[in-house]
Scaffold this motif. Structure first.
Motif, PDB file in Angstrom:
ATOM      1  N   ASP A  23      -0.758  -6.587  -2.316  1.00  0.00           N
ATOM      2  CA  ASP A  23      -0.332  -6.246  -3.717  1.00  0.00           C
ATOM      3  C   ASP A  23      -1.234  -6.300  -4.644  1.00  0.00           C
ATOM      4  O   ASP A  23      -2.225  -7.266  -4.579  1.00  0.00           O
ATOM      5  N   GLN A  24      -1.448  -5.126  -5.344  1.00  0.00           N
ATOM      6  CA  GLN A  24      -2.718  -5.020  -6.295  1.00  0.00           C
ATOM      7  C   GLN A  24      -2.065  -4.981  -7.578  1.00  0.00           C
ATOM      8  O   GLN A  24      -1.037  -4.144  -7.853  1.00  0.00           O
ATOM      9  N   MET A  25      -2.326  -6.011  -8.454  1.00  0.00           N
ATOM     10  CA  MET A  25      -1.845  -6.370  -9.636  1.00  0.00           C
ATOM     11  C   MET A  25      -2.876  -5.541 -10.650  1.00  0.00           C
ATOM     12  O   MET A  25      -4.054  -5.818 -10.683  1.00  0.00           O
ATOM     13  N   ASP A  26      -2.565  -5.405 -11.877  1.00  0.00           N
ATOM     14  CA  ASP A  26      -3.114  -4.877 -12.863  1.00  0.00           C
ATOM     15  C   ASP A  26      -3.648  -6.277 -13.666  1.00  0.00           C
ATOM     16  O   ASP A  26      -3.042  -7.395 -13.396  1.00  0.00           O
ATOM     17  N   LEU A  27      -4.659  -6.120 -14.744  1.00  0.00           N
ATOM     18  CA  LEU A  27      -5.122  -7.385 -15.427  1.00  0.00           C
ATOM     19  C   LEU A  27      -4.093  -8.095 -16.105  1.00  0.00           C
ATOM     20  O   LEU A  27      -4.225  -9.335 -16.191  1.00  0.00           O
ATOM     21  N   SER A  28      -3.014  -7.577 -16.637  1.00  0.00           N
ATOM     22  CA  SER A  28      -2.043  -8.038 -17.426  1.00  0.00           C
ATOM     23  C   SER A  28      -0.971  -8.804 -16.713  1.00  0.00           C
ATOM     24  O   SER A  28      -0.089  -9.534 -16.890  1.00  0.00           O
ATOM     25  N   GLY A  75       1.818  -3.653 -10.974  1.00  0.00           N
ATOM     26  CA  GLY A  75       1.126  -3.572  -9.825  1.00  0.00           C
ATOM     27  C   GLY A  75       1.607  -2.588  -8.643  1.00  0.00           C
ATOM     28  O   GLY A  75       2.776  -2.071  -9.145  1.00  0.00           O
ATOM     29  N   GLU A  76       1.130  -2.788  -7.651  1.00  0.00           N
ATOM     30  CA  GLU A  76       1.367  -1.735  -6.533  1.00  0.00           C
ATOM     31  C   GLU A  76       1.194  -2.467  -5.290  1.00  0.00           C
ATOM     32  O   GLU A  76       0.111  -2.998  -5.068  1.00  0.00           O
ATOM     33  N   ARG A  77       2.152  -2.202  -4.245  1.00  0.00           N
ATOM     34  CA  ARG A  77       1.750  -2.466  -2.932  1.00  0.00           C
ATOM     35  C   ARG A  77       1.188  -1.289  -2.237  1.00  0.00           C
ATOM     36  O   ARG A  77       1.741  -0.052  -2.027  1.00  0.00           O
ATOM     37  N   VAL A  78       0.071  -1.519  -1.586  1.00  0.00           N
ATOM     38  CA  VAL A  78      -0.594  -0.721  -0.823  1.00  0.00           C
ATOM     39  C   VAL A  78      -0.944  -0.863   0.387  1.00  0.00           C
ATOM     40  O   VAL A  78      -1.037  -2.232   0.755  1.00  0.00           O
ATOM     41  N   ARG A  79      -1.287   0.035   1.121  1.00  0.00           N
ATOM     42  CA  ARG A  79      -1.765   0.075   2.750  1.00  0.00           C
ATOM     43  C   ARG A  79      -3.293  -0.084   2.684  1.00  0.00           C
ATOM     44  O   ARG A  79      -3.549   0.719   1.958  1.00  0.00           O
ATOM     45  N   GLU A  80      -3.881  -0.807   3.305  1.00  0.00           N
ATOM     46  CA  GLU A  80      -5.407  -0.771   3.517  1.00  0.00           C
ATOM     47  C   GLU A  80      -5.739  -0.945   4.987  1.00  0.00           C
ATOM     48  O   GLU A  80      -5.270  -1.570   5.764  1.00  0.00           O
ATOM     49  N   TRP A  81      -6.594   0.101   5.471  1.00  0.00           N
ATOM     50  CA  TRP A  81      -6.887   0.183   6.667  1.00  0.00           C
ATOM     51  C   TRP A  81      -7.584  -1.206   7.209  1.00  0.00           C
ATOM     52  O   TRP A  81      -8.282  -1.938   6.492  1.00  0.00           O
ATOM     53  N   ASP A  82      -7.125  -1.695   8.332  1.00  0.00           N
ATOM     54  CA  ASP A  82      -7.755  -2.795   8.976  1.00  0.00           C
ATOM     55  C   ASP A  82      -7.794  -2.600  10.484  1.00  0.00           C
ATOM     56  O   ASP A  82      -7.542  -1.836  10.903  1.00  0.00           O
TER      57      ASP A  82
END
Length: 156
Positions: A61-66, A70-77
């Motif tokens: 979960d990537q949240m903005d500074l405020s 935010g958004e839920r994203v996939r990241e290669w692992d």
């Protein structure tokens, strides 16, 4: 590399019928060969990141500074990275390099092979060329086969 060196590399092969690998791997779980190769491994994950058949990802979960959006994203692992098998409680099911290395090989040559009828290694050699420790799956598998044969011979 010279053309001759490349040809010699291409002539390397697994010392067993590839279709027998899932069955052979059932005997490799406790092999000391895993520790031998894990001691050389840096757990950098380069093998995973260069492999065209590695498909694992994490969800973040990537949240903005405020903190309002935010958004839920996939990241290669990659399974060779230490935090890969860590769960919310903090437990890590594959904390040791030996366990991660064994898991990677079982996934490529046993689990997914059994499920889909083919190994999940295309033989491109990217992992070998990029590995800082020089770990070659063909060599590891041949070591496992040789150790298994010696164990069978010595216990009989």
């Amino acid at each position: 590399k010279t053309q001759i060196e490349r040809r010699v590399e291409q002539e390397r092969s697994i010392n067993a019928d590839v279709t027998e690998l899932p069955l052979l791997f059932t005997n490799f779980g406790a092999s000391p060969v895993w520790l031998k190769w894990a001691d050389k491994c840096y757990s950098c994950g380069t093998c995973n990141m260069t492999c065209p058949t590695c498909i694992c990802f994490d969800v973040l979960d990537q949240m903005d500074l405020s903190l309002g959006e935010g958004e839920r994203v996939r990241e290669w692992d990659g399974c060779m990275l230490e935090p890969f098998a860590k769960v919310a409680s903090g437990e890590n099911f594959r904390e040791e390099r030996e366990d991660r290395l064994r898991h990677r090989f079982f996934r490529k040559y046993a689990y997914l092979y059994t499920r889909h009828g083919k190994p999940f290694c295309c033989g491109c050699g990217r992992c070998v060329r990029q590995c800082l420790a020089g770990i070659d799956p063909v060599t590891v598998i041949n070591d496992l086969i040789d150790a298994h044969i010696k164990e069978g011979t010595s216990s009989g």
